[in-house]
Design an enzyme around this catalytic site. Structure first.
Site, PDB file in Angstrom:
ATOM      1  N   GLU A 182      -0.574  -9.312  -0.722  1.00  0.00           N
ATOM      2  CA  GLU A 182      -2.010  -9.581  -0.512  1.00  0.00           C
ATOM      3  C   GLU A 182      -2.773  -9.577  -1.832  1.00  0.00           C
ATOM      4  OE1 GLU A 182      -1.885  -6.380   2.418  1.00  0.00           O
ATOM      5  OE2 GLU A 182      -2.982  -7.664   3.804  1.00  0.00           O
ATOM      6  N   ALA A 233       0.870  -1.181   0.000  1.00  0.00           N
ATOM      7  CA  ALA A 233       0.000   0.000   0.000  1.00  0.00           C
ATOM      8  C   ALA A 233       0.905   1.228   0.000  1.00  0.00           C
ATOM      9  CB  ALA A 233      -0.878  -0.024   1.245  1.00  0.00           C
ATOM     10  N   GLY A 261       0.567  -4.963   0.781  1.00  0.00           N
ATOM     11  CA  GLY A 261      -0.610  -5.015  -0.100  1.00  0.00           C
ATOM     12  C   GLY A 261      -0.329  -5.673  -1.443  1.00  0.00           C
ATOM     13  N   GLU A 299       4.514  -5.240   7.366  1.00  0.00           N
ATOM     14  CA  GLU A 299       3.763  -4.198   8.086  1.00  0.00           C
ATOM     15  C   GLU A 299       4.255  -3.957   9.506  1.00  0.00           C
ATOM     16  OE1 GLU A 299       2.401  -6.499   6.160  1.00  0.00           O
ATOM     17  OE2 GLU A 299       1.020  -5.504   4.781  1.00  0.00           O
TER      18      GLU A 299
HETATM   19  N1  COA Z   1       4.648   3.183  -0.409  1.00  0.00           N
HETATM   20  C1  COA Z   1       5.064   4.360  -0.878  1.00  0.00           C
HETATM   21  N2  COA Z   1       6.237   4.523  -1.515  1.00  0.00           N
HETATM   22  C2  COA Z   1       6.994   3.425  -1.677  1.00  0.00           C
HETATM   23  C3  COA Z   1       6.629   2.163  -1.206  1.00  0.00           C
HETATM   24  C4  COA Z   1       5.372   2.053  -0.536  1.00  0.00           C
HETATM   25  N3  COA Z   1       4.926   0.912  -0.074  1.00  0.00           N
HETATM   26  N4  COA Z   1       7.604   1.278  -1.502  1.00  0.00           N
HETATM   27  C5  COA Z   1       8.554   1.968  -2.144  1.00  0.00           C
HETATM   28  N5  COA Z   1       8.203   3.266  -2.248  1.00  0.00           N
HETATM   29  C6  COA Z   1       8.941   4.355  -2.886  1.00  0.00           C
HETATM   30  C7  COA Z   1      10.119   4.804  -2.025  1.00  0.00           C
HETATM   31  O1  COA Z   1       9.694   5.719  -1.021  1.00  0.00           O
HETATM   32  C8  COA Z   1      10.987   5.438  -3.073  1.00  0.00           C
HETATM   33  O2  COA Z   1      10.467   6.714  -3.378  1.00  0.00           O
HETATM   34  P1  COA Z   1      11.452   7.978  -3.536  1.00  0.00           P
HETATM   35  O3  COA Z   1      12.374   7.617  -4.664  1.00  0.00           O
HETATM   36  O4  COA Z   1      10.507   9.104  -3.869  1.00  0.00           O
HETATM   37  O5  COA Z   1      12.160   8.113  -2.225  1.00  0.00           O
HETATM   38  C9  COA Z   1      10.773   4.558  -4.293  1.00  0.00           C
HETATM   39  O6  COA Z   1       9.545   3.894  -4.085  1.00  0.00           O
HETATM   40  C10 COA Z   1      11.853   3.521  -4.483  1.00  0.00           C
HETATM   41  O7  COA Z   1      11.954   2.769  -3.286  1.00  0.00           O
HETATM   42  P2  COA Z   1      13.343   2.545  -2.496  1.00  0.00           P
HETATM   43  O8  COA Z   1      13.002   2.253  -1.071  1.00  0.00           O
HETATM   44  O9  COA Z   1      14.271   3.661  -2.756  1.00  0.00           O
HETATM   45  O10 COA Z   1      13.870   1.230  -3.236  1.00  0.00           O
HETATM   46  P3  COA Z   1      14.865   0.145  -2.647  1.00  0.00           P
HETATM   47  O11 COA Z   1      15.245  -0.743  -3.778  1.00  0.00           O
HETATM   48  O12 COA Z   1      15.938   0.777  -1.837  1.00  0.00           O
HETATM   49  O13 COA Z   1      13.965  -0.715  -1.594  1.00  0.00           O
HETATM   50  C11 COA Z   1      11.979  -1.896  -0.904  1.00  0.00           C
HETATM   51  C12 COA Z   1      12.897  -1.483  -2.071  1.00  0.00           C
HETATM   52  C13 COA Z   1      10.772  -2.611  -1.481  1.00  0.00           C
HETATM   53  C14 COA Z   1      12.742  -2.878   0.028  1.00  0.00           C
HETATM   54  C15 COA Z   1      11.566  -0.640  -0.111  1.00  0.00           C
HETATM   55  O14 COA Z   1      11.070   0.328  -1.030  1.00  0.00           O
HETATM   56  C16 COA Z   1      10.502  -0.867   0.929  1.00  0.00           C
HETATM   57  O15 COA Z   1      10.795  -1.406   1.997  1.00  0.00           O
HETATM   58  N6  COA Z   1       9.240  -0.482   0.637  1.00  0.00           N
HETATM   59  C17 COA Z   1       8.157  -0.556   1.566  1.00  0.00           C
HETATM   60  C18 COA Z   1       7.633  -1.966   1.656  1.00  0.00           C
HETATM   61  C19 COA Z   1       6.519  -2.036   2.677  1.00  0.00           C
HETATM   62  O16 COA Z   1       6.708  -1.808   3.856  1.00  0.00           O
HETATM   63  N7  COA Z   1       5.326  -2.370   2.199  1.00  0.00           N
HETATM   64  C20 COA Z   1       4.171  -2.511   3.034  1.00  0.00           C
HETATM   65  C21 COA Z   1       3.389  -1.258   3.073  1.00  0.00           C
HETATM   66  S1  COA Z   1       1.967  -1.438   4.120  1.00  0.00           S
END
Ligand code: COA
Length: 260
Positions: A114, A66, A111, A134
């Protein structure tokens, strides 16, 4: 129909639904979720479509969850509504009369995992990663992850994934039964389309009844689904949630207080 955050393309018997937010790793904001729901409905209403395939744009993410930036400032009521909305869209996928396949081409977290679990089948490329992170954000899964993960991998492994927030790779997901097949990226969509083609040759009423009866066995109206919506909303009123989401947006590790 014109969509903002997804694209749709009919290829043979399949309607391919692609999430188009690559700069946000295809994070699922409210509009994207609503559009996925509308696209699945379009597929169900179109007699030339025999199955839908949901995938993410690019080679890095199916959907990284999400959209955290969208919900970080939500209150309890908004959090509850967000979860109810997600449950509604995902239930409509699970109850689709035509087969829906997730082509998981990278991160399927929160999400995103999911969404894949709401689909009838999951095919993944070797770089795919599945997880429910989460707890890192001081929240719980809100789109039925606490329910469907147990259904697919069993209680022990589901609890491990939910409590640690660890992600698993495609091979492990396959071993656990979370993924039906692991397919190299260039052939991922083709393999999904071949499955739709196979199903397309079968009796469509029989197909839809198989889907409905399997769903009946794992009823999504069970109390756990409804309780997840309520508990997800409640988390939005906690310090834990504020710290978890703020930490993510500030790109630092969250520091949670112990349970009293
Ligand atoms: N919601 C909003 N933005 C998200 C996102 C999410 N769930 N997942 C990634 N992004 C955004 C990041 O903020 C970043 O944006 P920016 O460039 O404007 O800062 C962009 O996507 C790229 O992500 P980044 O974290 O830089 O990539 P990465 O390769 O270093 O890491 C992940 C990848 C997937 C490990 C990491 O993005 C992450 O942990 N995301 C969240 C996952 C999560 O907790 N999901 C559950 C949500 S309820």
């Amino acid at each position: 129909m014109n969509f903002q955050n997804i694209s749709t393309e009919q290829k043979g018997n399949s309607l391919i639904i692609t999430i188009q937010r690559p700069d946000k790793l295809n994070a699922l904001n409210k509009l994207t979720l609503a559009e996925i729901g509308q696209a699945v409905k379009l597929g169900n209403d179109n007699p030339e479509v025999y199955g839908m395939i949901i995938t993410g744009c690019g080679e890095k993410a199916f959907a990284a969850g999400a959209d955290i930036s969208e919900f970080a400032n939500f209150n309890v009521v908004e959090g509850t509504e967000l979860s109810a909305h997600g449950h509604g869209v995902y239930n409509s996928i699970e109850h689709s009369k035509k087969v829906v396949i997730a082509a998981v081409n990278g991160f399927a977290l929160g999400g995103g995992c999911e969404l894949a679990m709401a689909c009838h089948l999951r095919l993944a490329s070797p770089n795919a990663k599945f997880g429910q992170p989460e707890v890192n954000l001081g929240v719980i899964p809100g789109y039925a992850g606490t329910q469907r993960l147990v259904q697919l991998v069993g209680k022990g492994k589901a609890l491990e994934l939910l409590l640690t927030g660890d992600a698993i790779n495609a091979e492990e997901a396959h071993r656990l039964g979370l993924v039906n097949h692991v397919v190299e990226m260039p052939e991922l969509l083709e393999k999904c389309m071949a499955i739709v083609d196979k199903v397309a040759a079968k009796g469509p009423i029989s197909v839809s009844k198989c889907i409905e009866l399997v769903n009946k066995h794992l009823e999504s109206s069970k109390p756990g689904f409804q309780q997840e919506i309520e508990e997800f909303g409640i988390m939005f009123g906690t310090e834990e949630f504020k710290e978890g989401t703020t930490a993510f947006l500030e790109k630092r590790k969250a520091s949670f207080k112990p349970l009293q």
